[in-house]
Design a protein around this motif. Structure first.
Motif, PDB file in Angstrom:
ATOM      1  N   GLY A 107     102.132  27.764  -3.032  1.00 44.17           N
ATOM      2  CA  GLY A 107     103.043  27.006  -4.088  1.00 44.17           C
ATOM      3  C   GLY A 107     102.571  27.570  -5.607  1.00 44.17           C
ATOM      4  O   GLY A 107     103.574  27.497  -6.381  1.00 44.17           O
TER       5      GLY A 107
ATOM      6  N   PHE B 194     104.033  19.083  -4.426  1.00 48.13           N
ATOM      7  CA  PHE B 194     103.875  20.304  -3.507  1.00 48.13           C
ATOM      8  C   PHE B 194     102.643  21.058  -3.700  1.00 48.13           C
ATOM      9  O   PHE B 194     101.685  21.124  -2.977  1.00 48.13           O
ATOM     10  CB  PHE B 194     104.848  21.048  -3.557  1.00 48.13           C
TER      11      PHE B 194
ATOM     12  N   TYR C 149     106.296  27.566   5.329  1.00 46.72           N
ATOM     13  CA  TYR C 149     105.251  27.928   4.399  1.00 46.72           C
ATOM     14  C   TYR C 149     104.613  29.212   5.352  1.00 46.72           C
ATOM     15  O   TYR C 149     104.487  30.264   4.745  1.00 46.72           O
ATOM     16  CB  TYR C 149     104.243  26.975   4.671  1.00 46.72           C
TER      17      TYR C 149
HETATM   18  N1  TRP Z   1      99.605  22.829  -2.011  1.00 47.63           N
HETATM   19  C1  TRP Z   1      99.969  23.974  -1.251  1.00 47.63           C
HETATM   20  C2  TRP Z   1     100.384  25.052  -2.134  1.00 47.63           C
HETATM   21  O1  TRP Z   1     100.650  24.921  -3.334  1.00 47.63           O
HETATM   22  C3  TRP Z   1     100.852  23.633  -0.034  1.00 47.63           C
HETATM   23  C4  TRP Z   1     100.331  22.511   0.805  1.00 47.63           C
HETATM   24  C5  TRP Z   1      99.250  22.466   1.510  1.00 47.63           C
HETATM   25  C6  TRP Z   1     100.992  21.090   0.806  1.00 47.63           C
HETATM   26  N2  TRP Z   1      99.032  20.968   2.064  1.00 47.63           N
HETATM   27  C7  TRP Z   1     100.056  20.308   1.594  1.00 47.63           C
HETATM   28  C8  TRP Z   1     102.074  20.610   0.196  1.00 47.63           C
HETATM   29  C9  TRP Z   1     100.305  19.002   1.689  1.00 47.63           C
HETATM   30  C10 TRP Z   1     102.376  19.366   0.342  1.00 47.63           C
HETATM   31  C11 TRP Z   1     101.585  18.407   1.058  1.00 47.63           C
HETATM   32  O2  TRP Z   1     100.842  26.098  -1.700  1.00 47.63           O
END
Ligand code: TRP
Length: 464
Positions: A26, A226, A105
């Motif tokens: 992200g 996110f 992902y």
């Molecule tokens: N935050 C992570 C990123 O930025 C992705 C991620 C991990 C995520 N766990 C999550 C996104 C739960 C939404 C909900 O890559």
């Protein structure tokens, strides 16, 4: 009664693991490219406002709910609201969203794996920026390679989650997070010397309000969720393993600052390259893969090594995030269905792998070629769009409403205070105002604006 819940090894371990969940593709893959597509500065500004006003309060709410119930999302809402309560839907939604997000992902993480190994062959040396860009195109469109790396990455994720909380997730984060930040700082310093650096700073940090698209506001909000891993119970689940003497306020602020710092650093590495070589900031999902190898090529013989380390760390950053997504899904089967960790992890990991195949095939267009023509987005983009822009904000909205308005106030306050250094009621009340009003109202307004029910410009004009 039940056995004592597994805990993080230390308070510091929780911050690292939660930051490991937050910092991932992200920050490094997605944030720079959506910033590029949405005109830069204004988008960054709205995103930062969303992190502060909506993200941090909801992160605290998730951790409060998780730690007070010691359960994963479905169990948590069933413990708080009752076995037949509709609030359990938040938990179900979280599992579903976790499935969807992890499925694509893992495909992106697969690209990073591919670049890690390509680095060893010094693939970029002597290539022009355009040639480096076309390498991504080749990867993106080849179905077999995408499925292969997607499978490898899912196996890695399953492997870590099999190890459980302390042995698996926590141990890795301790070393890899600091290493990732270090390499980014080095790359950002190198970027300062590129001729496009000034334009990059101007693009990323100075808002040009005319460049904002209507869809950009929802995208910024969705990305705030996110990037902080909010809205589907991941932080709630991690909070359920948190010691009672850990400080929820401080942890949430630290995680958010670290996360945002890495995202901005990533921009300050990539945009100078973009402006130096005259690329379009709107290169889309391939941005990181098309830009970074250009500096690696310039570093000369050391470039191959730095490239390898960089993409390897990117894979690990993705892994520590993927693990938190899978953990939400598996902990449901472990906690609520009494499956063994091994069975839960292998079965759900396998299904998510299958779920990801359409995304892995998106670039090649062999599967459902009509899809893109009909919706204007391929499978992969559609999943990402629905999950991050709609499901996470909605999940976050329900979580803030539950924690702000429905949850037993005594329980909420006790959990907030446990371990906190922010004990004055003043701090607690500020959080409540954000949780009850600011966060949910912002989410609702942004969603209404996006579906066209209100026009924020007109509303602002009427108020001021
Ligand atoms: N935050 C992570 C990123 O930025 C992705 C991620 C991990 C995520 N766990 C999550 C996104 C739960 C939404 C909900 O890559």
């Amino acid at each position: 009664m039940n056995q004592k819940r597994e805990n993080w090894g230390s308070k510091y371990g929780f911050i690292l693991a939660a930051a490991g969940s937050a910092v991932g593709l992200g920050n490094i893959w997605k944030f720079p490219y959506i910033t590029g597509e949405n005109g830069g500065g204004v988008f960054v500004l709205i995103y930062l406002i969303c992190i502060a006003l909506v993200g941090i309060p909801i992160m605290m709410a998730e951790i409060v709910i998780g730690r007070s119930t010691q359960k994963s999302p479905v169990g948590a809402f069933s413990a708080l609201a009752g076995k037949d309560s509709p609030w359990k839907i938040i938990g179900w939604m979280g599992i579903f969203v976790g499935f969807i997000i992890l499925s694509y992902y893992s495909v992106v993480a697969g690209w990073a794996l591919n670049y890690t190994f390509m680095s060893l062959t010094n693939f970029f040396s002597g290539k022009s920026p355009d040639e480096i860009g076309s390498v991504f195109g080749m990867l993106y469109t080849s179905s077999g390679i995408n499925i292969f790396w997607h499978a490898i990455f899912m196996m890695m994720t399953v492997g870590v989650v099999l190890g459980g909380i302390k042995g698996g997730i926590e141990r890795w984060n301790r070393i890899l997070m600091p290493a990732l930040i270090l390499i980014f700082i080095i790359l950002a310093i190198i970027s300062v010397f590129l001729p496009g650096w000034k334009d990059a700073v101007n693009f990323v940090f100075f808002p040009h309000f005319d460049k904002l698209k209507a869809s950009g506001v929802l995208e910024a909000l969705g990305h705030a969720f996110f990037t902080l891993s909010l809205g589907m119970g991941a932080m709630l689940t991690y909070g359920s393993y948190l010691q009672k003497d850990a400080d929820i306020v401080k942890s949430s602020i630290w995680i958010s600052v670290l996360d945002t710092g890495v995202a901005l650093l990533a921009c300050m590495v990539m945009f100078p390259i973009i402006f130096t070589y005259g690329f379009s900031p709107e290169a889309g999902p391939g941005l990181v893969f098309k830009t970074l190898p250009i500096i690696f090529a310039q570093i000369g013989s050391g470039g191959m090594f730095i490239s390898f380390i960089f993409f390897l760390l990117l894979v690990f950053a993705a892994l520590s995030s993927a693990v938190s997504l899978l953990e939400v899904v598996t902990s449901y089967f472990i906690d609520e269905k009494s499956w063994s960790r091994a069975k839960a992890t292998l079965v759900t990991g396998g299904i998510i792998f299958l779920f990801g195949i359409p995304s892995a095939l998106s670039g090649s267009g062999v599967l459902f070629p009509q899809w893109e023509a009909m919706y204007g987005k391929n499978f992969f983009d559609t999943f990402d769009y629905l999950a991050s822009n709609w499901m996470l904000p909605l999940g976050g909205l329900f979580i803030s409403i539950y924690a702000g308005w429905i949850m037993d106030p005594k329980l909420r306050e006790a959990e907030y205070l446990s371990g906190s250094t922010f004990t004055s009621t003043w701090y607690y009340k500020v959080w409540l105002v954000f949780l009850k009003f600011v966060a949910p109202i912002s989410v609702i307004l942004i969603i209404l604006q996006r579906v066209g029910l209100i026009d924020i410009d007109k509303l602002m004009a009427a108020i001021f």
